[in-house]
Design a protein around this motif. Structure first.
Motif, PDB file in Angstrom:
ATOM      1  N   ALA A  55       0.906  -1.217  -0.008  1.00 39.14           N
ATOM      2  CA  ALA A  55      -0.109  -0.013  -0.137  1.00 39.14           C
ATOM      3  C   ALA A  55       0.637   1.199  -0.073  1.00 39.14           C
ATOM      4  O   ALA A  55       0.421   2.202  -0.489  1.00 39.14           O
ATOM      5  N   ALA A  84      -6.294  -1.073   2.397  1.00 36.94           N
ATOM      6  CA  ALA A  84      -5.032  -1.553   3.086  1.00 36.94           C
ATOM      7  C   ALA A  84      -5.436  -2.666   4.141  1.00 36.94           C
ATOM      8  O   ALA A  84      -6.521  -1.908   5.049  1.00 36.94           O
ATOM      9  N   TRP A 110      -4.045   6.941   4.576  1.00 39.49           N
ATOM     10  CA  TRP A 110      -5.329   6.576   4.916  1.00 39.49           C
ATOM     11  C   TRP A 110      -6.364   7.630   5.346  1.00 39.49           C
ATOM     12  O   TRP A 110      -7.445   7.814   5.002  1.00 39.49           O
ATOM     13  N   ILE A 112      -6.620   5.741   0.630  1.00 41.09           N
ATOM     14  CA  ILE A 112      -7.166   4.365   0.513  1.00 41.09           C
ATOM     15  C   ILE A 112      -7.953   3.923   1.984  1.00 41.09           C
ATOM     16  O   ILE A 112      -7.885   5.023   2.640  1.00 41.09           O
TER      17      ILE A 112
END
Length: 395
Positions: free
Chosen positions: A98, A110, A124, A129
């Protein structure tokens, strides 16, 4: 894709094959379709596979991280951007893979055992993601099912998805209506697939009919709770219904939450149109008569984060893969705020942040639009939280 409405449920299937599927990325290295030697051919092979699956395809990237390092950085970035631009494809990666993603938002997840931190945590919280908690070796794919992992993730398939309203669960507990509809749809799909295979119009991935399952998804959790529903009783009925379907259909059942806004709305309109008893849990007009997707509050409503991510106790022992919490926020959340939120909602669902720089996902309903990002409460963070002034909006 064909949709069939039953009393309290909607069945989505493909007419001539599986509805959705997943596989590890190593099948892209077979024959001449190598990502290294012929990336265009590997991309075409992947696009051909996804085009056959109207319910989506999960690409589990189980290559070792060093394998991608052999590509030049420009080629590596172009490859990631190309595969994540394929409609109906979701990318699933381990923590090392990731971190190789370029900037921008991906329909990717992920899978890590703990909340992402460091560079991965920054990706994140910026919404690049999503994060799926992964306590064991299996891959739990939001919106699809469970991929059992060995040395590499093998292919898996779904005949279709049966989405049902939680308020209709007592009427569906016998399973007879679902079994009849799913059996008929499975027989049609098998006959169509047999013709595909005989004509050579299928992908060269291992396919075992006995391993093809179904996805059972749930909508209307907020309405169910508002109507005074009992979560322990509902989760017990779901476990019994899943066991009955597995026994009668002789197929794996992947129990999860419905993430499709349109399917949840169709279930609400059906309840009002046909006068089903569970219509009483829907909001009164002029609010649209539609169920919310999943088990928590509607992600389009500007309510506190805890309401949009909170799930009933016992869901971890009942659902096969975690529900998705789409958390729209007015700014990129700090790490302390994310930790505070997770401390309140353990066990955590799959979480994807939607800061203001990212558009919310479709489908868009003109009767129930997304609120502006500024309208959503900021993540609870005792150190860096910002309290808006009382008359700030008045200028």
């Amino acid at each position: 894709m064909t949709g069939t409405e039953g009393r309290g449920f909607i069945l989505n299937v493909a007419p001539d094959g599986p509805w959705a599927g997943w596989a590890g990325s190593r099948f892209l290295e077979e024959g001449l379709a190598s990502v290294h030697a012929a990336p265009g051919r590997a991309l075409a092979r992947l696009m051909n596979l996804v085009s056959l699956l109207p319910g989506g395809f999960g690409l589990i990237w189980d290559h070792p991280p060093a394998w991608m390092q052999a590509l030049p950085s420009e080629s590596r970035q172009g490859w990631w951007e190309a595969i994540t631009a394929i409609p109906h494809l979701s990318l699933h990666l381990g923590p090392q893979s990731a971190q190789q993603l370029p900037g921008g938002a991906f329909r990717g997840w992920a899978h890590t055992s703990e909340m992402p931190e460091g560079p991965l945590g920054e990706l994140w919280r910026q919404g690049v993601i999503g994060w799926v908690p992964r306590p064991g070796r299996d891959w739990t794919l939001p919106g699809l099912g469970v991929a059992h992992s060995g040395d590499e993730a093998g292919p898996g398939w779904l005949w279709g998805e049966a989405a049902l309203a939680l308020g209709a669960l007592p009427a569906l507990a016998s399973g007879e209506a679902l079994i009849a509809a799913m059996s008929e749809a499975q027989g049609t799909a098998e006959r169509g697939l047999a013709q595909r295979l005989a004509s050579g119009a299928w992908v060269d991935l291992p396919f075992s009919r006995r391993a093809v399952g179904w996805r059972l998804s749930l909508a209307g959790g907020a309405e169910f709770l508002r109507a005074g529903g009992s979560w322990p009783a509902a989760l017990g009925q779901l476990r019994a219904l899943k066991a009955l379907l597995q026994e009668r259909l002789r197929a794996p059942i992947h129990l999860g939450a419905c993430e499709d806004l349109q399917v949840a709305a169709l279930l609400g309109r059906q309840a009002l149109r046909e006068g089903h008893p569970w219509r009483a849990s829907l909001p009164l007009p002029p609010a649209p008569g539609a169920f919310t997707p999943g088990l928590a509050a509607d992600p389009r409503d500007p309510v506190p984060l805890e309401a949009r991510a909170m799930l009933p106790q016992g869901w971890l022992e009942t659902l096969d893969h975690p529900p998705v919490a789409l958390l729209r926020v007015p700014a990129v959340p700090p790490e302390a705020g994310a930790q505070t939120l997770l401390g309140q909602i353990q066990p955590a669902p799959a979480i994807r942040w939607l800061p203001p720089g990212l558009p919310p996902p479709g489908r868009f309903d003109p009767d129930r639009p997304w609120a502006p990002a500024e309208a959503y409460p900021f993540p609870a963070d005792p150190g860096n939280g910002v309290q808006r002034g009382l008359f700030e909006d008045l200028g």
